[in-house]
Scaffold this motif. Structure first.
Motif, PDB file in Angstrom:
ATOM      1  N   THR A  57       0.824  -1.209   0.000  1.00  0.00           N
ATOM      2  CA  THR A  57       0.000   0.000   0.000  1.00  0.00           C
ATOM      3  C   THR A  57       0.860   1.262   0.000  1.00  0.00           C
ATOM      4  O   THR A  57       0.590   2.217  -0.741  1.00  0.00           O
ATOM      5  CB  THR A  57      -0.930   0.010   1.224  1.00  0.00           C
ATOM      6  N   GLN A  58       1.895   1.280   0.826  1.00  0.00           N
ATOM      7  CA  GLN A  58       2.784   2.444   0.880  1.00  0.00           C
ATOM      8  C   GLN A  58       3.468   2.691  -0.460  1.00  0.00           C
ATOM      9  O   GLN A  58       3.567   3.833  -0.925  1.00  0.00           O
ATOM     10  CB  GLN A  58       3.833   2.236   1.967  1.00  0.00           C
ATOM     11  N   LEU A  59       3.947   1.632  -1.077  1.00  0.00           N
ATOM     12  CA  LEU A  59       4.636   1.773  -2.357  1.00  0.00           C
ATOM     13  C   LEU A  59       3.676   2.233  -3.448  1.00  0.00           C
ATOM     14  O   LEU A  59       4.020   3.094  -4.270  1.00  0.00           O
ATOM     15  CB  LEU A  59       5.282   0.434  -2.733  1.00  0.00           C
ATOM     16  N   SER A  60       2.474   1.697  -3.451  1.00  0.00           N
ATOM     17  CA  SER A  60       1.483   2.099  -4.441  1.00  0.00           C
ATOM     18  C   SER A  60       1.106   3.570  -4.286  1.00  0.00           C
ATOM     19  O   SER A  60       1.011   4.310  -5.277  1.00  0.00           O
ATOM     20  CB  SER A  60       0.240   1.217  -4.312  1.00  0.00           C
ATOM     21  N   MET A  61       0.926   4.027  -3.059  1.00  0.00           N
ATOM     22  CA  MET A  61       0.576   5.436  -2.819  1.00  0.00           C
ATOM     23  C   MET A  61       1.708   6.359  -3.235  1.00  0.00           C
ATOM     24  O   MET A  61       1.471   7.430  -3.808  1.00  0.00           O
ATOM     25  CB  MET A  61       0.235   5.633  -1.341  1.00  0.00           C
ATOM     26  N   LEU A  62       2.965   5.965  -2.960  1.00  0.00           N
ATOM     27  CA  LEU A  62       4.113   6.781  -3.340  1.00  0.00           C
ATOM     28  C   LEU A  62       4.210   6.892  -4.856  1.00  0.00           C
ATOM     29  O   LEU A  62       4.485   7.971  -5.397  1.00  0.00           O
ATOM     30  CB  LEU A  62       5.385   6.171  -2.762  1.00  0.00           C
ATOM     31  N   LEU A  63       3.977   5.805  -5.557  1.00  0.00           N
ATOM     32  CA  LEU A  63       4.035   5.828  -7.014  1.00  0.00           C
ATOM     33  C   LEU A  63       2.937   6.718  -7.595  1.00  0.00           C
ATOM     34  O   LEU A  63       3.186   7.534  -8.495  1.00  0.00           O
ATOM     35  CB  LEU A  63       3.911   4.408  -7.566  1.00  0.00           C
ATOM     36  N   ARG A  64       1.728   6.593  -7.094  1.00  0.00           N
ATOM     37  CA  ARG A  64       0.627   7.410  -7.615  1.00  0.00           C
ATOM     38  C   ARG A  64       0.844   8.887  -7.298  1.00  0.00           C
ATOM     39  O   ARG A  64       0.469   9.766  -8.082  1.00  0.00           O
ATOM     40  CB  ARG A  64      -0.697   6.918  -7.040  1.00  0.00           C
ATOM     41  N   ASP A  65       1.461   9.176  -6.156  1.00  0.00           N
ATOM     42  CA  ASP A  65       1.722  10.551  -5.768  1.00  0.00           C
ATOM     43  C   ASP A  65       2.771  11.201  -6.660  1.00  0.00           C
ATOM     44  O   ASP A  65       2.834  12.432  -6.758  1.00  0.00           O
ATOM     45  CB  ASP A  65       2.170  10.598  -4.301  1.00  0.00           C
ATOM     46  N   THR A  66       3.610  10.397  -7.299  1.00  0.00           N
ATOM     47  CA  THR A  66       4.665  10.913  -8.168  1.00  0.00           C
ATOM     48  C   THR A  66       4.367  10.663  -9.647  1.00  0.00           C
ATOM     49  O   THR A  66       5.265  10.616 -10.473  1.00  0.00           O
ATOM     50  CB  THR A  66       6.024  10.292  -7.791  1.00  0.00           C
ATOM     51  N   ASN A  67       3.088  10.464  -9.969  1.00  0.00           N
ATOM     52  CA  ASN A  67       2.623  10.347 -11.343  1.00  0.00           C
ATOM     53  C   ASN A  67       3.087   9.085 -12.058  1.00  0.00           C
ATOM     54  O   ASN A  67       3.472   9.109 -13.218  1.00  0.00           O
ATOM     55  CB  ASN A  67       3.012  11.588 -12.158  1.00  0.00           C
ATOM     56  N   PHE A  68       3.057   7.979 -11.325  1.00  0.00           N
ATOM     57  CA  PHE A  68       3.274   6.664 -11.909  1.00  0.00           C
ATOM     58  C   PHE A  68       2.027   5.813 -11.649  1.00  0.00           C
ATOM     59  O   PHE A  68       1.375   5.949 -10.611  1.00  0.00           O
ATOM     60  CB  PHE A  68       4.484   5.968 -11.291  1.00  0.00           C
ATOM     61  N   THR A  69       1.719   4.929 -12.576  1.00  0.00           N
ATOM     62  CA  THR A  69       0.601   4.007 -12.415  1.00  0.00           C
ATOM     63  C   THR A  69       1.134   2.592 -12.251  1.00  0.00           C
ATOM     64  O   THR A  69       1.745   2.058 -13.185  1.00  0.00           O
ATOM     65  CB  THR A  69      -0.334   4.052 -13.638  1.00  0.00           C
ATOM     66  N   PRO A  70       0.971   1.956 -11.093  1.00  0.00           N
ATOM     67  CA  PRO A  70       1.409   0.556 -10.935  1.00  0.00           C
ATOM     68  C   PRO A  70       0.671  -0.336 -11.927  1.00  0.00           C
ATOM     69  O   PRO A  70      -0.550  -0.305 -12.019  1.00  0.00           O
ATOM     70  CB  PRO A  70       1.023   0.229  -9.485  1.00  0.00           C
ATOM     71  N   MET A  71       1.452  -1.152 -12.642  1.00  0.00           N
ATOM     72  CA  MET A  71       0.876  -1.994 -13.693  1.00  0.00           C
ATOM     73  C   MET A  71       0.871  -3.469 -13.321  1.00  0.00           C
ATOM     74  O   MET A  71      -0.086  -4.189 -13.609  1.00  0.00           O
ATOM     75  CB  MET A  71       1.653  -1.799 -15.004  1.00  0.00           C
TER      76      MET A  71
END
Length: 250
Positions: free
Chosen positions: A156-170
């Motif tokens: 969850t932490q990693l997913s939120m950090l990625l979305r906050d920096t304009n990345f979409t987990p695939m």
């Protein structure tokens, strides 16, 4: 605690390190889509996997943080290694197709700034692949491996950090389901541990692996950095030297 380049190289030269490399490579293979002639950069200590997955790439570079140190790579041919500050990468905008982070994000002083800088250098639709210690895993609790240092992440932490920096987990994967032990019976049975753990207890894996895609439809705020540290590379450790005043100032 930071991982030093000497400790990293020694670990991956050991029996436990070689088994660890294979287990992480298997997790990467599950989400790594081949892209011929891509421009690939590894940040942190990604050398073992750059050799495995960079065979079809047009260009491959190994970037190593200044606080970690660097080694020459590859051993034969022109060097593709650079000592960098992870918040100011020596690359043009949109110049890289894929970046692999291993032993990098968990040691970053400012993970958000680091990922924003990676966003800058990735081409539109570029991929970011991250390997980080799992907060729930056993490996994050023992410091005799590189995955026991730095800041572990939950999914969850990693997913939120990625979305906050304009990345979409695939895509997500994991690895290191066997105990971080050097006992022979563990080394012999690591394959069984990996297969069983991936099927029955993936949430307790030693590492989380995620592939994320750069988002290009959202505006990025421009902010000037107030200050920046300067790293001066040295060839050998320098001891403290006494300060001496000129004769006329004594």
């Amino acid at each position: 605690m930071l991982s030093d380049i000497i400790d990293l190289r020694a670990f991956y030269a050991s029996t436990l390190g070689r088994v660890t490399e294979m287990a992480v490579a298997k997790g990467l293979s599950a989400i790594w889509a081949s892209q011929p002639n891509e421009r690939l950069v590894g940040l942190g200590y990604a050398l073992p996997w750059l050799e495995r997955f960079g065979a079809d790439a047009e260009r491959v570079f190994a970037f190593m943080p200044a606080t970690q140190g660097a080694v020459n790579w590859p051993s034969n041919g022109k060097s593709a290694t650079a000592l960098v500050f992870e918040e100011e990468l020596p690359l043009y905008d949109c110049s890289i197709d894929r970046m692999l982070l291993v032993h990098a994000l968990e040691h970053a002083e400012n993970p958000r700034e680091m990922l924003m800088e990676i966003w800058r250098v990735l081409a539109p639709g570029g991929r970011l692949v991250i390997v980080v210690p799992n907060r729930r895993g056993m490996w994050a609790r023992f410091e005799h491996t590189p995955f026991g240092t730095g800041r572990p992440f939950s999914r969850t932490q990693l997913s939120m950090l990625l979305r906050d920096t304009n990345f979409t987990p695939m895509a997500w994967s994991d690895g290191l389901h066997f105990p971080p032990s050097q006992r022979r019976w563990v080394m012999r049975m690591h394959g069984l541990f990996e297969r069983t753990g991936r099927r029955f207890w993936p949430m307790f894996a030693g590492v989380l692996i995620v592939e994320a895609q750069k988002r290009v439809y959202q505006g990025i705020p421009v902010a000037a950095r107030a200050s920046r540290r300067v790293f001066v590379p040295v060839l050998s450790p320098q001891g403290a030297r006494a300060m001496r005043l000129p004769a006329e100032e004594k």
